[in-house]
Design an enzyme around this catalytic site. Sequence first.
Site, mmCIF file in Angstrom:
data_model
loop_
_atom_site.group_PDB
_atom_site.id
_atom_site.type_symbol
_atom_site.label_atom_id
_atom_site.label_comp_id
_atom_site.label_asym_id
_atom_site.label_seq_id
_atom_site.Cartn_x
_atom_site.Cartn_y
_atom_site.Cartn_z
ATOM 1 N N SER A 147 0.854 -1.194 0.000
ATOM 2 C CA SER A 147 0.000 0.000 0.000
ATOM 3 C C SER A 147 0.887 1.240 0.000
ATOM 4 C CB SER A 147 -0.898 0.011 1.241
ATOM 5 O OG SER A 147 -1.549 1.268 1.387
ATOM 6 N N TYR A 160 -1.593 -0.945 10.455
ATOM 7 C CA TYR A 160 -1.751 -1.245 9.026
ATOM 8 C C TYR A 160 -0.496 -0.834 8.263
ATOM 9 C CZ TYR A 160 -3.807 -0.998 4.315
ATOM 10 O OH TYR A 160 -4.074 -1.159 2.977
ATOM 11 N N LYS A 164 2.226 -3.089 6.088
ATOM 12 C CA LYS A 164 2.446 -2.836 4.661
ATOM 13 C C LYS A 164 3.897 -2.477 4.370
ATOM 14 C CE LYS A 164 -1.709 -3.744 3.344
ATOM 15 N NZ LYS A 164 -1.961 -4.998 2.582
#
Length: 260
Positions: A147, A160, A164
Site C-alpha cells: 500500500s 496497518y 504494509k
Amino acid sequence: MTNAHSLEGKKALVTGGKRSIGRGIALAFAEAGCDVGINDLTLDADGEETVRLIREMGREAEFYAADISNSTQVDAMFAAFLERFGRIDVLANNPYAGKQEPFLEISEEEWDANLDVGLKGFYLCSQRAARAMVDQGGGGCIVSTSSVHARRTWYSDTAYGVAKAGILRLTESMAVDLGGHGIRCNAIMPGHMDIRHCFGTDAPTIGSIQERLQDFVPLRRPGTPEDIGRAAVFLCSPAAGVITGVSLPVDGGLLAGGGR
C-alpha cells in the site's frame, strides 16, 4: 494480450482472492492464461462468483479456505493446490487484515490481526510457494499487495502501515535470496481505491469521500481492482523478466504528488 505479457499455461494462487483487489488480480491472471487457485478465509457467494468467472474464461479454478496466518492450514492449502494443479508458477499475496485506529487506541488484538495476516501470512505463503518453485525448477514469481501506507504516514494507520511497510522489506529480502533460483519477487502499492465495493453505492458518504480523495490524486480518479490486476500480470510476465525487488506504486500519482 501480447506474448510478452502472456502467462499461458501457468498455475497461479491468489490469497485473499475472492473479492475486490484479490478478485481483480485473479481475473487478470486468468485472462492472461493462468489456471487459478483462490484462497480466502471462508467460501461464500463472493468466492463462488470469482471461481465461476474464471471458469467462464475457459480456465481451471479451485477455492481453498484457509487462514494464512496458521502454518498448518497454509501447508494443507499448498498440498491441495499442488495436487490439483501439479505445480505453482505464480503466487499473489493479497489479503487485507485489521482496521485503522489511532495509536493510543490500538489493541493488542488489532495489532496482531494486522501483523499476523498482513505480514506473517505473506511470509508463510511465500516460503511455501518458493520451496515448491525451487523443487520443481524453472523459477517463478511472487507478487505482494502492499500500500502507499508503506511509504507515507496518515493518521490512524500505525498497525496497518507497519504491516504494509514490512511487505516491502520482505519482498526485497526474498528477491535477493531467491534470485539465484530464478524466482522474481515484487510488490504493488495501491493508492486510494474505489471503495464502493466495500460499502455499497447507496452509502450516503461514498460520493463525498471519493470526491475528497480525488482532490489530491494527480490523475483525479481512484484505482480499481482491474488496475491492480493488470500491474500484477505485468510483474509476473516475461515483459518484466529482469524486474525483481521492486515496489511499484499503482496510485494515480499519489506518492509523487505528495498526497495526504
